[in-house]
Motif scaffolding. Structure first.
Motif, mmCIF file in Angstrom:
data_model
loop_
_atom_site.group_PDB
_atom_site.id
_atom_site.type_symbol
_atom_site.label_atom_id
_atom_site.label_comp_id
_atom_site.label_asym_id
_atom_site.label_seq_id
_atom_site.Cartn_x
_atom_site.Cartn_y
_atom_site.Cartn_z
ATOM 1 N N TYR A 223 15.655 6.249 39.494
ATOM 2 C CA TYR A 223 15.084 6.686 40.773
ATOM 3 C C TYR A 223 14.216 7.932 40.606
ATOM 4 C CZ TYR A 223 19.017 3.685 41.771
ATOM 5 O OH TYR A 223 19.898 2.628 41.749
ATOM 6 N N ILE A 224 13.655 8.084 39.414
ATOM 7 C CA ILE A 224 12.872 9.286 39.118
ATOM 8 C C ILE A 224 11.618 9.370 39.980
ATOM 9 C CG2 ILE A 224 11.414 8.337 37.280
ATOM 10 C CD1 ILE A 224 13.309 11.716 37.225
ATOM 11 N N PHE A 225 11.187 8.225 40.535
ATOM 12 C CA PHE A 225 10.014 8.233 41.421
ATOM 13 C C PHE A 225 10.250 9.086 42.658
ATOM 14 C CE2 PHE A 225 12.423 4.221 41.790
ATOM 15 C CZ PHE A 225 12.986 4.388 43.040
ATOM 16 N N GLN A 226 11.514 9.318 43.012
ATOM 17 C CA GLN A 226 11.786 10.150 44.176
ATOM 18 C C GLN A 226 11.428 11.610 43.918
ATOM 19 O OE1 GLN A 226 15.890 9.366 45.190
ATOM 20 N NE2 GLN A 226 15.396 7.444 46.215
ATOM 21 N N SER B 174 4.613 5.316 43.061
ATOM 22 C CA SER B 174 4.965 4.231 43.966
ATOM 23 C C SER B 174 5.867 3.207 43.297
ATOM 24 C CB SER B 174 3.694 3.534 44.450
ATOM 25 O OG SER B 174 3.034 2.922 43.356
ATOM 26 N N TYR B 175 6.435 2.312 44.123
ATOM 27 C CA TYR B 175 7.213 1.218 43.534
ATOM 28 C C TYR B 175 6.306 0.329 42.697
ATOM 29 C CZ TYR B 175 9.432 -3.132 42.648
ATOM 30 O OH TYR B 175 9.889 -4.240 41.992
ATOM 31 N N LEU C 171 10.035 9.649 49.769
ATOM 32 C CA LEU C 171 10.981 8.599 49.402
ATOM 33 C C LEU C 171 10.521 7.280 50.005
ATOM 34 C CD1 LEU C 171 14.292 10.522 50.254
ATOM 35 C CD2 LEU C 171 12.959 10.626 48.144
ATOM 36 N N PHE C 172 10.126 6.323 49.155
ATOM 37 C CA PHE C 172 9.683 5.057 49.732
ATOM 38 C C PHE C 172 10.878 4.196 50.129
ATOM 39 C CE2 PHE C 172 9.279 3.954 45.081
ATOM 40 C CZ PHE C 172 10.209 2.921 45.028
ATOM 41 N N LEU C 173 10.691 3.486 51.220
ATOM 42 C CA LEU C 173 11.749 2.651 51.771
ATOM 43 C C LEU C 173 11.861 1.332 51.025
ATOM 44 C CD1 LEU C 173 10.976 3.155 55.569
ATOM 45 C CD2 LEU C 173 12.972 4.049 54.349
#
Length: 565
Positions: free
Chosen positions: A277-280, A285-286, A384-386
């Protein structure tokens, strides 16, 4: 005890099989490799105008009041409500028996022991429903093979659960309208109001069950605020060491804390695998972002390589448990419970009653807590993308007559009764005295309840929206709801959110990008240098078909249908 706790114990096997696909379950692949195959594809994604016309009207339920109400964040995020104590006297939300004496066969996956056919719980359910549902739970481990066999023979049952992470394998887009019934005429707009419990499901969950501007899927386990995961720490250990987790406001702070916590000689490391979850923290982006009207794949976003550099540095620091670096993720929770790892990345569903029980069994002081969201450099707000609002859907057979579809929808309305209602209690715990006993903290399953009810089947046909409830551990519910309320303020809809996109088969390999993903794993485990990723990316963009894939998404999806945001 809650449905969420039970469900997660059953689908762990599915997540292990699905892997990263579970995080974005709305992609499918079909069609031939010819240049005009896009025009032959069935079950493509939705237009904004078409989706608006087909979506059910949202009407919140007031049947059961939450102790901790939902909060509204950014990006249309609405957190799951919290209930601290199971209602002592569950109220009814469905006034009349929903069925009209129909007979239906239902197929759902089950990761566990299959209950006996025709058991007393199934009989009680059929009596309450006023119809005969012959439940046929199938082995979840082999479910991905079961469904294609049935669809090839056109022998799907009347009602079937098709988990979204298998959309591509099941070719759900092609099944919609041919073998799966279009529910738009029955649920669009205010028509859903005759099914009030279905009307109370999040709009995004219905969107995720749409294909080509028509509604097909009935969502289960829907949420208005789903995140892929978050970062947890051992709150009890932090307090014993005088560490305030709120002081961690950047990746530098986290790395410095890693040095403080690690005692390799004593068998304690600060970190488990931090990459998931390092993108947070680094805000890539996903899959896609949009820059100046053009899609940019995550691999080409500068934040992605910054994150990879940082994780490679962490892997080389000596602060990561050796088993995590070796890719042994199956024992991550065991390491966390034992205090061998003090900071870990995990799914949001890890924060529950079952976790508290397991952790306290290992250490009576155990307390899971979560870092407040922060950005990599600590100078700007995190983003934080949903997740999609639902990832599991049931479908009705296209051969059913309108009256049968309406009867099944009334049954689905019963199954979607609010958490803690009389209907919910029957669906999820069975018959009092036979399948459960009611105590101060709610229903406790008996032996027969564990065998027949907790091996869940009906919830895979329909459920209410998610609720956070851990009756034996109310502080877990409070902590989780408090964190969600804060995190929701940083939420945003990612590109192609809740859109079912049917990717032509000729782009399937590029879309999966397995060679790149394998290289990424080696880099963040410290096995290969970051330059190996850059080499893999170059190959993927050219001979791997990456550039062609991005162009297809640009011209066929975004330019024509938008981003879903």
């Amino acid at each position: 005890m809650s449905i969420e706790l039970n469900r997660r114990s059953l689908v762990n096997g599915a997540v292990a099989v699905a892997g990263a696909a579970a995080m974005s379950p709305l992609l499918s692949a079909c069609g031939g490799g010819g240049g005009n195959s896009a025009t032959r594809r069935k079950g493509g994604t939705n237009s904004k105008k078409g989706a608006a016309a087909a979506l059910p009207t949202y009407v919140a339920s007031t049947a059961v009041q939450a102790d901790i109400p939902s909060t509204t964040g950014s990006g249309s995020a609405v957190t799951d409500p919290g209930i601290l104590k199971y209602p002592a006297s569950p109220v009814k939300s469905v006034a009349e028996v929903p069925g009209a004496g129909g007979h239906y066969t239902a197929l759902t996956p089950l990761w566990g022991t299959i209950p006996a056919a025709g058991n007393s719980f199934y009989q009680a359910m059929n009596k309450a429903l006023g119809a005969t549902l012959t439940m046929k739970p199938a082995n979840g481990v082999t479910y991905a093979n079961t469904i294609p066999t049935l669809t090839a023979a056109r022998k799907l049952p009347d009602w079937v659960q098709l988990p979204g992470w298998w959309n591509a394998q099941f070719k759900v887009g092609e099944l919609c309208g041919t073998q799966l019934a279009d529910l738009t005429p029955y649920l669009a707009g205010d028509k859903v109001k005759q099914y009030p419990n279905l009307a109370a499901l999040p709009t995004g969950a219905w969107t995720a069950g749409m294909w080509q501007d028509k509604l097909y899927g009935i969502p289960s386990f829907a949420s208005g605020f789903g995140l892929p995961g978050q970062y947890f720490y051992r709150g009890d250990v932090f307090r014993s060491k005088g560490i305030n987790a709120d002081d961690v406001k950047s990746c530098d702070d986290l790395l410095n804390l890693g040095k403080e916590l690690t005692d390799a000689k004593g068998g304690v490391w600060a970190f488990d695998d931090l990459w998931p979850y390092i993108f947070q923290m680094f805000d890539f982006s996903y899959k896609f972002t949009v820059t100046n009207g053009k899609l940019v794949h995550k691999y080409e976003q500068p934040e992605f390589i910054e994150a990879l550099n940082w994780c490679h540095k962490v892997a080389k620091s000596g602060y990561v448990h050796p088993d995590a670096l070796a890719g042994n993720n199956n024992d991550a929770k065991t390491r966390f419970y034992a205090g061998k790892v003090l900071i870990t990345a995990d799914g949001t569903g890890a924060w529950n009653e079952a976790d508290a029980l397991a952790g306290i069994a290992a250490n009576k002081s155990y307390r899971r807590e979560s870092f407040k969201p922060f950005s990599a450099d600590g100078t700007k707000p995190p983003r934080l993308f949903l997740n999609p609002s639902a990832g599991e859907f049931s479908y009705l057979n296209a051969n059913l007559k309108p009256a049968q579809i309406q009867e099944c929808l009334r049954i689905a309305n019963y199954l979607a009764a609010p958490f803690g209602s009389a209907e919910y209690t029957l669906v999820n715990f069975g018959v009092e005295g036979t399948d459960y006993t009611m105590g101060a903290h709610g229903p406790t399953p008996t032996k027969s309840g564990m065998a027949d009810v907790q091996a869940q089947t009906f919830p895979f046909l329909a459920t209410p929206g998610n609720v956070i409830s851990n009756p034996d551990y109310p502080d877990v519910t409070k902590d989780h709801c408090t964190w969600n309320s804060l995190a929701a303020t940083y939420a945003y809809k990612p590109v192609f959110w809740n859109m079912n996109i049917t990717v032509p088969q000729r782009y399937a390999t590029a879309d999966a990008a397995q060679a790149v993903e394998d290289t990424i794993k080696d880099v963040y485990h410290g096995i290969k240098p970051v330059s190996a990723f850059q080499d893999a990316l170059s190959t993927w963009k050219g001979s791997g078909g990456g550039d062609a894939l991005v162009q297809w998404y640009q011209t066929t999806v975004m330019d024509k249908l938008g981003t879903g945001q």
